[in-house]
Each structure stands twice: as C-alpha cells, then as structure tokens.
Design a protein around this motif. Structure first.
Motif, PDB file in Angstrom:
ATOM      1  N   TYR A 106      -2.978  -1.332   8.376  1.00 43.32           N
ATOM      2  CA  TYR A 106      -2.217  -0.928   9.497  1.00 43.32           C
ATOM      3  C   TYR A 106      -1.017  -2.002   9.722  1.00 43.32           C
ATOM      4  O   TYR A 106       0.164  -1.720  10.262  1.00 43.32           O
ATOM      5  CB  TYR A 106      -3.276  -1.097  10.616  1.00 43.32           C
ATOM      6  CG  TYR A 106      -2.655  -1.133  12.045  1.00 43.32           C
ATOM      7  CD1 TYR A 106      -2.199   0.529  12.655  1.00 43.32           C
ATOM      8  CD2 TYR A 106      -2.672  -2.018  12.948  1.00 43.32           C
ATOM      9  CE1 TYR A 106      -1.650   0.417  13.779  1.00 43.32           C
ATOM     10  CE2 TYR A 106      -2.126  -1.823  14.339  1.00 43.32           C
ATOM     11  CZ  TYR A 106      -1.485  -0.441  14.533  1.00 43.32           C
ATOM     12  OH  TYR A 106      -0.992  -0.363  15.795  1.00 43.32           O
ATOM     13  N   ARG A 107      -1.372  -3.291   9.456  1.00 41.16           N
ATOM     14  CA  ARG A 107       0.085  -4.288   9.596  1.00 41.16           C
ATOM     15  C   ARG A 107       0.921  -3.996   8.740  1.00 41.16           C
ATOM     16  O   ARG A 107       2.415  -4.421   8.968  1.00 41.16           O
ATOM     17  CB  ARG A 107      -0.746  -5.770   9.565  1.00 41.16           C
ATOM     18  CG  ARG A 107      -1.392  -6.124  10.955  1.00 41.16           C
ATOM     19  CD  ARG A 107      -1.931  -7.651  10.785  1.00 41.16           C
ATOM     20  NE  ARG A 107      -2.884  -7.904   9.916  1.00 41.16           N
ATOM     21  CZ  ARG A 107      -3.341  -8.777   9.674  1.00 41.16           C
ATOM     22  NH1 ARG A 107      -2.841 -10.003   9.933  1.00 41.16           N
ATOM     23  NH2 ARG A 107      -4.595  -9.042   8.830  1.00 41.16           N
ATOM     24  N   LEU A 108       0.557  -3.430   7.569  1.00 43.76           N
ATOM     25  CA  LEU A 108       1.619  -3.162   6.469  1.00 43.76           C
ATOM     26  C   LEU A 108       2.503  -2.146   6.838  1.00 43.76           C
ATOM     27  O   LEU A 108       3.651  -2.204   6.489  1.00 43.76           O
ATOM     28  CB  LEU A 108       1.035  -2.827   5.197  1.00 43.76           C
ATOM     29  CG  LEU A 108       0.749  -4.206   4.455  1.00 43.76           C
ATOM     30  CD1 LEU A 108      -0.226  -3.800   2.897  1.00 43.76           C
ATOM     31  CD2 LEU A 108       1.804  -5.071   3.813  1.00 43.76           C
ATOM     32  N   SER A 109       1.757  -1.074   7.524  1.00 42.77           N
ATOM     33  CA  SER A 109       2.548   0.146   7.906  1.00 42.77           C
ATOM     34  C   SER A 109       3.543  -0.486   9.110  1.00 42.77           C
ATOM     35  O   SER A 109       4.778  -0.220   9.168  1.00 42.77           O
ATOM     36  CB  SER A 109       1.709   1.146   8.304  1.00 42.77           C
ATOM     37  OG  SER A 109       1.050   0.837   9.429  1.00 42.77           O
TER      38      SER A 109
ATOM     39  N   MET B  21      -5.574   3.624   2.601  1.00 45.35           N
ATOM     40  CA  MET B  21      -5.771   3.355   1.120  1.00 45.35           C
ATOM     41  C   MET B  21      -4.720   3.295   0.375  1.00 45.35           C
ATOM     42  O   MET B  21      -4.719   3.115  -0.863  1.00 45.35           O
ATOM     43  CB  MET B  21      -6.946   4.448   0.826  1.00 45.35           C
ATOM     44  CG  MET B  21      -8.195   4.323   1.517  1.00 45.35           C
ATOM     45  SD  MET B  21      -8.778   2.335   0.676  1.00 45.35           S
ATOM     46  CE  MET B  21      -8.930   2.896  -1.133  1.00 45.35           C
ATOM     47  N   THR B  22      -3.616   4.324   0.791  1.00 46.44           N
ATOM     48  CA  THR B  22      -2.386   4.380  -0.043  1.00 46.44           C
ATOM     49  C   THR B  22      -1.791   3.223  -0.427  1.00 46.44           C
ATOM     50  O   THR B  22      -1.214   3.003  -1.638  1.00 46.44           O
ATOM     51  CB  THR B  22      -1.328   5.142   0.614  1.00 46.44           C
ATOM     52  OG1 THR B  22      -0.946   4.417   1.887  1.00 46.44           O
ATOM     53  CG2 THR B  22      -1.828   6.595   1.052  1.00 46.44           C
ATOM     54  N   ILE B  23      -2.140   2.057   0.350  1.00 48.23           N
ATOM     55  CA  ILE B  23      -1.641   0.836  -0.191  1.00 48.23           C
ATOM     56  C   ILE B  23      -2.065   0.380  -1.569  1.00 48.23           C
ATOM     57  O   ILE B  23      -1.320  -0.096  -2.602  1.00 48.23           O
ATOM     58  CB  ILE B  23      -2.111  -0.290   0.812  1.00 48.23           C
ATOM     59  CG1 ILE B  23      -1.715  -0.071   2.046  1.00 48.23           C
ATOM     60  CG2 ILE B  23      -1.732  -1.970   0.332  1.00 48.23           C
ATOM     61  CD1 ILE B  23      -2.606  -0.761   2.997  1.00 48.23           C
ATOM     62  N   LYS B  68       6.276  -1.492   0.474  1.00 45.10           N
ATOM     63  CA  LYS B  68       5.283  -1.546   1.795  1.00 45.10           C
ATOM     64  C   LYS B  68       5.226  -3.059   2.217  1.00 45.10           C
ATOM     65  O   LYS B  68       4.388  -3.292   3.147  1.00 45.10           O
ATOM     66  CB  LYS B  68       3.934  -0.957   1.123  1.00 45.10           C
ATOM     67  CG  LYS B  68       3.749   0.453   0.861  1.00 45.10           C
ATOM     68  CD  LYS B  68       2.863   0.932   0.246  1.00 45.10           C
ATOM     69  CE  LYS B  68       2.527   2.120  -0.139  1.00 45.10           C
ATOM     70  NZ  LYS B  68       2.045   2.649  -1.399  1.00 45.10           N
ATOM     71  N   GLY B  69       6.028  -3.647   1.736  1.00 50.31           N
ATOM     72  CA  GLY B  69       5.881  -5.332   2.241  1.00 50.31           C
ATOM     73  C   GLY B  69       4.811  -5.951   1.644  1.00 50.31           C
ATOM     74  O   GLY B  69       4.491  -6.999   2.236  1.00 50.31           O
ATOM     75  N   GLY B  91       0.640  -9.437   1.690  1.00 50.38           N
ATOM     76  CA  GLY B  91       0.321  -9.038   0.302  1.00 50.38           C
ATOM     77  C   GLY B  91      -0.995  -9.984  -0.027  1.00 50.38           C
ATOM     78  O   GLY B  91      -1.913  -9.592  -0.689  1.00 50.38           O
ATOM     79  N   ARG B  92      -0.755 -11.267   0.208  1.00 51.46           N
ATOM     80  CA  ARG B  92      -1.859 -12.291  -0.122  1.00 51.46           C
ATOM     81  C   ARG B  92      -3.265 -11.730   0.638  1.00 51.46           C
ATOM     82  O   ARG B  92      -4.137 -12.008   0.219  1.00 51.46           O
ATOM     83  CB  ARG B  92      -1.500 -13.546   0.322  1.00 51.46           C
ATOM     84  CG  ARG B  92      -1.831 -14.562  -0.899  1.00 51.46           C
ATOM     85  CD  ARG B  92      -0.860 -15.788  -0.895  1.00 51.46           C
ATOM     86  NE  ARG B  92       0.212 -15.485  -1.891  1.00 51.46           N
ATOM     87  CZ  ARG B  92       1.434 -15.993  -1.391  1.00 51.46           C
ATOM     88  NH1 ARG B  92       1.907 -16.407  -0.386  1.00 51.46           N
ATOM     89  NH2 ARG B  92       2.522 -15.770  -2.391  1.00 51.46           N
ATOM     90  N   GLU B  93      -3.186 -11.203   1.816  1.00 50.78           N
ATOM     91  CA  GLU B  93      -4.186 -10.765   2.631  1.00 50.78           C
ATOM     92  C   GLU B  93      -5.001  -9.887   1.920  1.00 50.78           C
ATOM     93  O   GLU B  93      -6.290  -9.464   2.234  1.00 50.78           O
ATOM     94  CB  GLU B  93      -4.027 -10.210   3.984  1.00 50.78           C
ATOM     95  CG  GLU B  93      -3.346 -11.283   4.982  1.00 50.78           C
ATOM     96  CD  GLU B  93      -2.860 -10.931   6.412  1.00 50.78           C
ATOM     97  OE1 GLU B  93      -3.886 -10.295   6.916  1.00 50.78           O
ATOM     98  OE2 GLU B  93      -1.849 -11.225   6.688  1.00 50.78           O
ATOM     99  N   LEU B  94      -4.407  -9.163   1.070  1.00 51.21           N
ATOM    100  CA  LEU B  94      -5.138  -8.009   0.274  1.00 51.21           C
ATOM    101  C   LEU B  94      -6.172  -8.755  -0.712  1.00 51.21           C
ATOM    102  O   LEU B  94      -7.049  -7.979  -1.066  1.00 51.21           O
ATOM    103  CB  LEU B  94      -4.258  -7.247  -0.615  1.00 51.21           C
ATOM    104  CG  LEU B  94      -3.464  -6.047   0.496  1.00 51.21           C
ATOM    105  CD1 LEU B  94      -2.510  -5.370  -0.413  1.00 51.21           C
ATOM    106  CD2 LEU B  94      -4.294  -5.337   1.008  1.00 51.21           C
TER     107      LEU B  94
END
Lengths: 124, 124
Positions: A106-109, B21-23, B68-69, B91-94
């Motif tokens: 959500y935050r990425l979008s 999920m597309t991330i 996507k940042g 990204g690091r939050e992933l």
DNA sequence: CAGCATCCCACGGGATACTG
DNA sequence: CAGTATCCCGTGGGATGCTG
C-alpha cells in the motif's frame, strides 16, 4: 542442467528463495488464503468472495495449496455435494506475511504515485 | 470493462489484495531484494549472485522495482560504466516479509514431504 | 560493463460447455 | 454444487546476438 541441447526447456532453475515464494504463486492465492482466514469456506462461497476468479483457476489453486499443506479439503457426501476448505495451522501462519505484504504494498503504491506526480512536474 | 465483446482481453481484474502481491511478482524478485539487503550492488554482481537469471529478466525486474520505489538505480559515468542498485527504506521493509515467507515456506516443504511419505506408506 | 533486440516456448489464467 | 474438459491468449522468462 549439465548439457543444454539447443533450446533447453529450462526445467526449473529456481534457487531456494524463489522456491519458497512458490507458496504464494498464482495471482489469486493470497486472496484465497485471506478469505479462508475468517474460517472454513465452501467452494461456492470462495467463488462469490472472489468473483473475478474462474472455477478452473480456483480449483487449481486450491489443489496446489492442499498439496502444499496450506489448507485441507473435506468432502461432505450430502445430496447437494459440498466441499469445505480450511486453513491448516501452517497455512494460518501465512496470514501475517500476507498482511505485511499488503501493508508495504500500500505504501509503495502511494510512493510510486508521488514519484509519478514529481516526474510530471519536472516534465512541465 | 463495461461492455465485454466476445473474448475480452481481461485487462486486469486484480482485486486490491492481488495488486499488493505484484510487488513480489516475478520469479526472481525476492532473490534480487534479498541480495540487495546486504548493501548496494552492481548489475554484474547481482548476475553472479543469481547465476540462473538472464540479463534480460534481471534488467526487467530491476526496472520494475525501481518504478515501484523499492530500489534506486544510480549510473556512474566511469570509463567502464557501472550501475549501482540500492534498496530504498521502503524496499528494506520488504525484508521481514521475505524472511517470513522463507520461514513458513521451509516448514511447508517439510510438511509436504512428510505427507508424501505417508501417502507412499498407505499405498504400500 | 550494462544493457537492448529478437525469437520463441511454457504456463497461468479467462471463457465456455459439460458432468457426477 | 463442485468440479472437469477444451480452447485460446498474454505474459514471464530463457537463449542468443549486438551496442554505447
């Protein structure tokens, strides 16, 4: 893998990390798990939960998840046959994962949207 | 979407959950993020980290993630050109998400193996 | 080195029709 | 109800070759 004759069918390169991701593979998988998190559900219920999914794919994903031990499939031999799907304990452990993905996603979008806005501003 | 002429190309049904999920979409995405977690890395470094991925796909995924940042791409205009990729804070939050998937995925694969063994035992 | 370009295949998934 | 069968298409991704 050893010898690659021309146009190898690349059976499954897949390193360990990617292999783990296969659990959530398939566009509808997270949704299925999501809707099962509120309790066991029947096939038709899942179909109305996720109207955009076709019966074929729903079946396929459910079978996959069953094989992976994420959920159980119990057939009730009643006159109108009914089948219930339920998350296993292991499957339930996927919930926080999915939730986390949703959160970050959500935050990425939002972030992506802002960047687009910025680019538009720069272009002008 | 409104009118669907025969054989609609189904542009993207995608409910919100799937969209998130597309991330992590693409077989190699988690690996890329994984290897970037230890710090910024160059294109060729990522290629040797993940030997099985082709340059084309690696490029594609990196561009996706940039859009996507999730990561940044910085070109160093040196004589042998070098490009560095680095995770953004977002990204690091992933990372924990991926870690969680790996964890559950590992136990699921064990579980599946046991079930197979059980089935084999039953069949015998 | 860090990529595009091109070609081509496998597979996920939608639509429709049929069945136990 | 809960699927299975068939057909078809778009896309992800591998291989190879070329470029700034």
């Amino acid at each position: 893998m050893a010898l690659k004759r021309r146009r190898n069918r690349t059976p499954s390169p897949v390193c360990p990390l990617s292999e783990c991701m296969t659990i959530l593979q398939g566009a509808w998988t997270p949704n299925i798990i999501w809707y099962l998190s509120e309790g066991p559900r029947r096939f038709s219920e899942l179909q109305s939960d996720i109207p955009a999914v076709s019966a074929k794919v729903l079946t396929a994903r459910l079978r996959d998840l069953e094989a992976k031990g994420v959920l159980t499939r119990s057939v009730r031999a009643t006159s109108p046959p009914s089948v219930e799907y339920d998350l296993t304990p292991l499957g339930r452990e996927l919930m926080p994962v999915i939730q986390a993905i949703v959160d970050v996603g959500y935050r990425l979008s939002i972030c992506a949207r802002n960047q687009n806005r910025r680019k538009v501003a720069q272009a002008a």
